[in-house]
Motif scaffolding. Sequence first.
Motif, PDB file in Angstrom:
ATOM      1  N   LEU A  39       1.076  -1.086  -0.423  1.00  0.00           N
ATOM      2  CA  LEU A  39       0.298  -0.018  -0.187  1.00  0.00           C
ATOM      3  C   LEU A  39       0.778   1.122  -0.451  1.00  0.00           C
ATOM      4  N   GLU A  40       1.986   1.386   0.504  1.00  0.00           N
ATOM      5  CA  GLU A  40       2.609   2.574   0.636  1.00  0.00           C
ATOM      6  C   GLU A  40       3.584   1.698  -0.721  1.00  0.00           C
ATOM      7  N   GLN A  41       3.830   1.309  -1.258  1.00  0.00           N
ATOM      8  CA  GLN A  41       4.237   1.911  -2.480  1.00  0.00           C
ATOM      9  C   GLN A  41       3.728   2.229  -3.726  1.00  0.00           C
ATOM     10  N   PHE A  42       1.750   1.859  -3.430  1.00  0.00           N
ATOM     11  CA  PHE A  42       1.188   2.579  -4.027  1.00  0.00           C
ATOM     12  C   PHE A  42       0.937   3.587  -4.148  1.00  0.00           C
ATOM     13  N   ALA A  43       1.182   4.476  -3.091  1.00  0.00           N
ATOM     14  CA  ALA A  43       0.868   5.840  -2.520  1.00  0.00           C
ATOM     15  C   ALA A  43       1.990   6.211  -3.619  1.00  0.00           C
ATOM     16  N   ILE A  44       3.059   5.701  -3.136  1.00  0.00           N
ATOM     17  CA  ILE A  44       4.281   6.588  -4.039  1.00  0.00           C
ATOM     18  C   ILE A  44       4.484   6.645  -5.151  1.00  0.00           C
ATOM     19  N   THR A 103       1.230  -1.160 -11.633  1.00  0.00           N
ATOM     20  CA  THR A 103       0.570   0.299 -11.321  1.00  0.00           C
ATOM     21  C   THR A 103      -0.600  -0.528 -12.454  1.00  0.00           C
ATOM     22  N   HIS A 104      -1.247   0.099 -12.996  1.00  0.00           N
ATOM     23  CA  HIS A 104      -2.065   0.351 -14.095  1.00  0.00           C
ATOM     24  C   HIS A 104      -1.305   2.409 -14.608  1.00  0.00           C
ATOM     25  N   SER A 127       7.252 -20.105  -1.978  1.00  0.00           N
ATOM     26  CA  SER A 127       6.363 -20.263  -0.559  1.00  0.00           C
ATOM     27  C   SER A 127       5.898 -18.623  -0.586  1.00  0.00           C
ATOM     28  N   CYS A 128       4.788 -18.436  -0.147  1.00  0.00           N
ATOM     29  CA  CYS A 128       3.847 -16.846  -0.293  1.00  0.00           C
ATOM     30  C   CYS A 128       3.827 -15.810  -0.775  1.00  0.00           C
ATOM     31  N   TYR A 129       4.045 -16.816  -2.041  1.00  0.00           N
ATOM     32  CA  TYR A 129       3.827 -15.532  -3.108  1.00  0.00           C
ATOM     33  C   TYR A 129       2.141 -14.618  -3.038  1.00  0.00           C
ATOM     34  N   GLN A 130       2.689 -13.293  -3.416  1.00  0.00           N
ATOM     35  CA  GLN A 130       1.294 -12.712  -3.604  1.00  0.00           C
ATOM     36  C   GLN A 130       1.114 -11.554  -4.233  1.00  0.00           C
ATOM     37  N   ALA A 131       0.602 -11.322  -5.160  1.00  0.00           N
ATOM     38  CA  ALA A 131       0.550 -10.697  -6.512  1.00  0.00           C
ATOM     39  C   ALA A 131      -1.013  -9.736  -6.548  1.00  0.00           C
ATOM     40  N   PHE A 132      -0.290  -8.152  -6.443  1.00  0.00           N
ATOM     41  CA  PHE A 132      -0.821  -7.069  -6.649  1.00  0.00           C
ATOM     42  C   PHE A 132      -0.999  -6.182  -7.447  1.00  0.00           C
ATOM     43  N   TYR A 133      -1.957  -5.607  -7.776  1.00  0.00           N
ATOM     44  CA  TYR A 133      -2.463  -4.533  -9.171  1.00  0.00           C
ATOM     45  C   TYR A 133      -2.825  -3.123  -8.690  1.00  0.00           C
ATOM     46  N   SER A 134      -2.727  -1.832  -9.227  1.00  0.00           N
ATOM     47  CA  SER A 134      -3.963  -0.922  -9.045  1.00  0.00           C
ATOM     48  C   SER A 134      -4.021  -0.387 -10.531  1.00  0.00           C
ATOM     49  N   PRO A 136      -6.816   2.100 -12.856  1.00  0.00           N
ATOM     50  CA  PRO A 136      -6.655   3.285 -13.296  1.00  0.00           C
ATOM     51  C   PRO A 136      -7.024   4.083 -12.414  1.00  0.00           C
ATOM     52  N   GLY A 137      -8.636   4.117 -11.383  1.00  0.00           N
ATOM     53  CA  GLY A 137      -9.261   4.931 -11.205  1.00  0.00           C
ATOM     54  C   GLY A 137      -8.242   4.647  -9.092  1.00  0.00           C
ATOM     55  N   GLY A 138      -7.210   4.282  -9.260  1.00  0.00           N
ATOM     56  CA  GLY A 138      -6.328   4.197  -7.751  1.00  0.00           C
ATOM     57  C   GLY A 138      -6.980   3.081  -7.112  1.00  0.00           C
ATOM     58  N   ALA A 139      -7.663   1.765  -7.653  1.00  0.00           N
ATOM     59  CA  ALA A 139      -8.218   0.895  -6.899  1.00  0.00           C
ATOM     60  C   ALA A 139      -7.557  -0.348  -6.548  1.00  0.00           C
ATOM     61  N   ILE A 140      -6.483  -0.740  -5.814  1.00  0.00           N
ATOM     62  CA  ILE A 140      -5.570  -1.316  -5.498  1.00  0.00           C
ATOM     63  C   ILE A 140      -6.685  -3.273  -4.595  1.00  0.00           C
ATOM     64  N   TYR A 141      -6.022  -4.216  -5.415  1.00  0.00           N
ATOM     65  CA  TYR A 141      -6.443  -5.561  -5.718  1.00  0.00           C
ATOM     66  C   TYR A 141      -5.079  -6.542  -5.346  1.00  0.00           C
ATOM     67  N   THR A 142      -5.151  -7.519  -4.704  1.00  0.00           N
ATOM     68  CA  THR A 142      -4.587  -8.894  -4.755  1.00  0.00           C
ATOM     69  C   THR A 142      -5.908 -10.187  -5.472  1.00  0.00           C
ATOM     70  N   TRP A 143      -4.725 -10.870  -6.123  1.00  0.00           N
ATOM     71  CA  TRP A 143      -5.152 -12.102  -7.025  1.00  0.00           C
ATOM     72  C   TRP A 143      -4.754 -13.066  -6.358  1.00  0.00           C
ATOM     73  N   SER A 144      -5.208 -14.487  -6.669  1.00  0.00           N
ATOM     74  CA  SER A 144      -4.754 -15.987  -5.720  1.00  0.00           C
ATOM     75  C   SER A 144      -3.829 -15.997  -8.146  1.00  0.00           C
ATOM     76  N   PRO A 145      -2.097 -15.831  -7.270  1.00  0.00           N
ATOM     77  CA  PRO A 145      -0.973 -16.181  -8.684  1.00  0.00           C
ATOM     78  C   PRO A 145      -1.957 -17.772  -8.989  1.00  0.00           C
ATOM     79  N   ASN A 146      -2.227 -19.002  -8.621  1.00  0.00           N
ATOM     80  CA  ASN A 146      -3.211 -20.277  -8.839  1.00  0.00           C
ATOM     81  C   ASN A 146      -3.843 -19.778 -10.134  1.00  0.00           C
TER      82      ASN A 146
END
Length: 209
Positions: A39-44, A103-104, A127-134, A136-146
């Motif tokens: 979340l900090e990285q997306f804010a930047i 980011t998009h 192990s523990c791998y997570q994926a996130f993207y933002s 265009p409107g700023g919404a941030i999501y996580t999704w399943s890498p599987n």
Amino acid sequence: MNVAYRVFLAVVLIATAPRSGAQSNESECLRKEVEAHVLEQFAIYGPKSANHEYFGFVYLHDGILSSAVTRSRPCHAAKCVVDSAEALRSMPRSAKVLGEWHTHPHGGSPGLSKEDVRGAYNNRHISCYQAFYSAPGGAIYTWSPNQMSVPVAMASRASVGNYKEAPAGLAGYSSPASPPPSTRYNVTTLSLAVRRADTSDFSALYNVR
């Protein structure tokens, strides 16, 4: 996101420091800490993504969470090209990779691309791998890498915030979070193979130093 090079992270051998009692998978994977860092990285980087995409690998090194970040070339027709190998070159050799984020562009797609989904899927063995993207409107999501299918990956999304609604003072904050000492890791060599997005043949093997 159209990615010029996708990264496959090979097996990482992890030895955890001794600690008493059983610890949940969520704690061992530092999921809350990783989400806060992302979340900090997306804010930047979200506000900087008007005509670029930013991509980062989240990693743990010496008990500190950080991101290895790279930026795309200028986007054309809402399509961006990111060389994720550039992010790898700034990562310490003994890092433990915990996930990725990107980011998009502000005029780009609100949904995941097949490159986004395929890239995270190829690292699902970590192990523990997570994926996130933002979006265009700023919404941030996580999704399943599987998930390998874009529709199924989209259905697995969960909202984790919006960088346009970040708390005052968060934007520009870049100090990495430190997990409690009881969750620190000792990690062996991290090797990464890089291939072009349009072929299944490995083109190079990188030892991150």
